[in-house]
Enzyme design. Sequence first.
Site: not given
Length: 354
Positions: A216, A257-259, A277
């Site tokens: 990440q 969460g990520h993105n 995402s």
Amino acid sequence: MEYNWFFPPHEGVRLSDLADQIGATLEDKSSADRLARSVAPVYRAKEGDICYMLSRKSRDELETCQATAIVCDKTIAPLVPSHIPVLLTAHPHTAFALAGTYLHEAAMRPSRNLSQAGISAAAVIDPQARLEPNVEVEPMAVIGAGAEIGEGTRIGAGVVIGPGVRIGRDCTISAGASILCALVGNNVIIHPGARIGQDGFGYAPGPKGGMIKIVQIGRVIIQDNVEIGAGTTIDRGTMDDTVIGEGTKIDNQVQIGHNVRIGRHCGIVSQVGIAGSTIVGDGVMIGGAAAVNGHIKIGDRAQIAAMSGVASDVPPNERYGGIPARPMRDFLRDVAEITARMHNRQKKSGGNNE
């Protein structure tokens, strides 16, 4: 309620001046010099207090109200006893919020833990960090190499600011928060225990079973005037950035969460989870404990009901609810049908559920 030393009353502001501050009209001009000092609910408001009413359902509370003024619109004003001045506005909720800001400015963001400002000798600041003038750093805070912190920002006790992090001006980073791999704008409020910029949850199947961690290497971008609640976690991106748009307000214990890319002026309530995402448009409101699937898009100004499960895209300006989330009219119709079936089943069984 007894005297509250955590948030003491204002020294007093004239009602006519307060009306100008909040964009309201003081109906009774003879009360212009009465002083407002604090805010209170209608049922226990006393002299010096300002309160507000949005609905006729609260009319019984007026029997015990002794407020200096009530903020309301023209539909509520006739209900207010003649001895209580009215601050008339078409937007009472907004006007009351402005009144609270004016009377209790210190309550608008977490306060410092020590009476003495400045940089504590008990803080640990890397020599390569750069702090502009008038930055406050409380005891046991750690500021990493290459970090930059803007003027007027306060770093609370036990906060960890990672290497290379940049924080803008007039921010408040509350006790115990950690900020890693992030760029933070101006006038941002981060409440105690928030976790920002740690790596997200991403794994690939291992060649011999198990899972291999996916690297990440993205960042978290937090734009100006964002507020992030206590215990909220915002993961950094995998290869792109996680972005929180200008003016967005995030409640306590939210997981992002990520993105994920969240637009401007969104409201996200406690215990919401947004998987990686996902793109959230501008002005979106998400109710408490809703779960949002990854890799979907929620359109501008959409509203998601509390405890919903959002599995697919939501169009702009729509109101969705339920599990799986669907247009609110469909959700309410389904609930009505289920309720009717249960009622009919009970009638047929004579009310005996055994």
